[in-house]
Design an enzyme around this catalytic site. Structure first.
Site, PDB file in Angstrom:
ATOM      1  N   GLY B  31       0.837  -1.202   0.000  1.00 34.40           N
ATOM      2  CA  GLY B  31       0.000   0.000   0.000  1.00 34.40           C
ATOM      3  C   GLY B  31       0.868   1.245   0.000  1.00 34.40           C
ATOM      4  N   SER B  35      -0.435   4.640   4.342  1.00 27.85           N
ATOM      5  CA  SER B  35      -1.723   3.944   4.211  1.00 27.85           C
ATOM      6  C   SER B  35      -2.104   3.234   5.504  1.00 27.85           C
ATOM      7  CB  SER B  35      -1.660   2.921   3.072  1.00 27.85           C
ATOM      8  OG  SER B  35      -0.654   1.955   3.333  1.00 27.85           O
ATOM      9  N   LYS B  37      -0.105   0.484   6.593  1.00 19.02           N
ATOM     10  CA  LYS B  37       0.461  -0.876   6.533  1.00 19.02           C
ATOM     11  C   LYS B  37       1.167  -1.280   7.818  1.00 19.02           C
ATOM     12  CE  LYS B  37       3.464  -0.015   3.337  1.00 19.02           C
ATOM     13  NZ  LYS B  37       3.063   1.373   3.178  1.00 19.02           N
ATOM     14  N   SER B  38       2.126  -0.450   8.226  1.00 17.67           N
ATOM     15  CA  SER B  38       2.958  -0.819   9.365  1.00 17.67           C
ATOM     16  C   SER B  38       2.167  -0.806  10.667  1.00 17.67           C
ATOM     17  CB  SER B  38       4.168   0.111   9.472  1.00 17.67           C
ATOM     18  OG  SER B  38       5.046  -0.138   8.400  1.00 17.67           O
ATOM     19  N   SER B 105       6.062  -1.847  -1.698  1.00 14.78           N
ATOM     20  CA  SER B 105       6.084  -2.838  -2.800  1.00 14.78           C
ATOM     21  C   SER B 105       5.064  -2.489  -3.881  1.00 14.78           C
ATOM     22  CB  SER B 105       5.878  -4.263  -2.260  1.00 14.78           C
ATOM     23  OG  SER B 105       4.813  -4.360  -1.348  1.00 14.78           O
TER      24      SER B 105
END
Lengths: 210, 210
Positions: B31, B35, B37-38, B105
């Protein structure tokens, strides 16, 4: 079930160790080809798993053909090979896994890089235990064993720069554990390492009951 | 205690999973920057650990400054960065760890490489489950969040090739899990992933009791 989820920015290693109920560390095997490194490491890995300890072994099979498949055998590539192995071992140890590496790793400088890397941790964290296991065997015995015929090929000049024949093996001067693998059984070698882990409080209480 | 040590040449993944009592797999978050993600991955990691599941998260902090510190931001280096992350995730999953990766990614081709790698296993082994989690947020919302001021720098041209601004983000077409992170809480995102893991029998029985 989700109502009590709480989280922090990120986990410290010590917090993960508490949650998993086990310590992370790296057991770095070094020794000549055919010294018995992988046999002892494999037996230890399985013994730890049977004790309920999360353990994993990095070796040529799972590293050389994957992560390090872009590397050859030049000096630079050999150094990079060991550096990456050390970094990955450190990640596994950071994940509070009992991490085993079985590579010849013939050079003192490379093993020092691996050791130093484990001592380089976030502020407030303890260094990651790094346990060097020297699997020591007279070269004559290793050459006589020669299960893969590598010494024969090295003597014939088919394999260049072969450790112990045409390239140096720099024996560790002060390894945490020294195993004379021509004199002790695999079983006794495993016991020797497990006793060391016990003495350093690196085995969880539950494992000690077994 | 050592009298009943037995060992094999090496352990299959399925044997390790049985001994550890948990499955190995990779949860690949993708993402935009900011966003979430982490944040979601960290919360999930901690939730899994609290359930007694051995889990570990690979992210920029523990990979970029260690294993991949020799890599820059050229296209070749970005590819190599993702390749190594995928290989290391696969090792962790092979160790029967619940493995989480949180990297932008942005390219489909890179994520496909990671996915295909997990399907490439030893004869007789099942593919390693690879669970792509698309952390989906409108770019406007991500840019408004901008916790590290990166979007601002990208707009000012200080950061080149910034995903979503001056470089593409190729959204997954068929991710295993799709999270609209501007619409659901971190807690609900974690529940969504845990429910998926349950539905695929990827959580140990002991964890389901919690």
């Amino acid at each position: 079930m989700a109502t009590n989820i709480t989280w922090h920015e990120s986990l410290r290693r010590s917090e993960r160790e508490t949650l998993r109920g086990q310590r992370g560390y790296t057991i770095w095997f070094t020794g000549l080809s055919a010294s018995g490194k992988s046999t002892i490491a494999t037996a230890l890995e399985q013994h730890l798993l049977h004790l309920g300890v999360g353990a994993y072994r990095l070796d040529g099979d799972n590293v050389r053909f994957g992560l390090n498949k872009d590397l050859g055998f030049s000096e630079a590539d050999r150094n990079e090979n060991i550096r990456r192995i050390a970094e990955v071992a450190k990640l596994f140890a950071d994940a509070s896994t009992a991490t085993l590496t079985s590579f010849i790793s013939p050079y003192k400088a490379d093993r020092k890089i691996a050791r130093d890397l484990h001592a380089t941790v976030a502020d407030g964290d303890e260094p990651i235990p790094f346990i060097e296991v020297y699997v020591d065997i007279p070269i004559e015995v290793a050459e006589q064993r020669d299960p893969k015929g590598l010494y024969k090929k090295a003597r014939a000049g088919i394999i260049k720069d072969f450790t112990g024949i045409s390239a140096p093996y720099e024996a560790p001067e002060a390894p945490e554990i020294h195993i004379r693998s021509d004199k002790v059984s695999v079983e006794d070698a495993v016991v020797q390492i497990v006793e060391y882990l016990k003495s350093k409080n690196l085995l969880p209480a539950a494992a000690l009951k077994n």
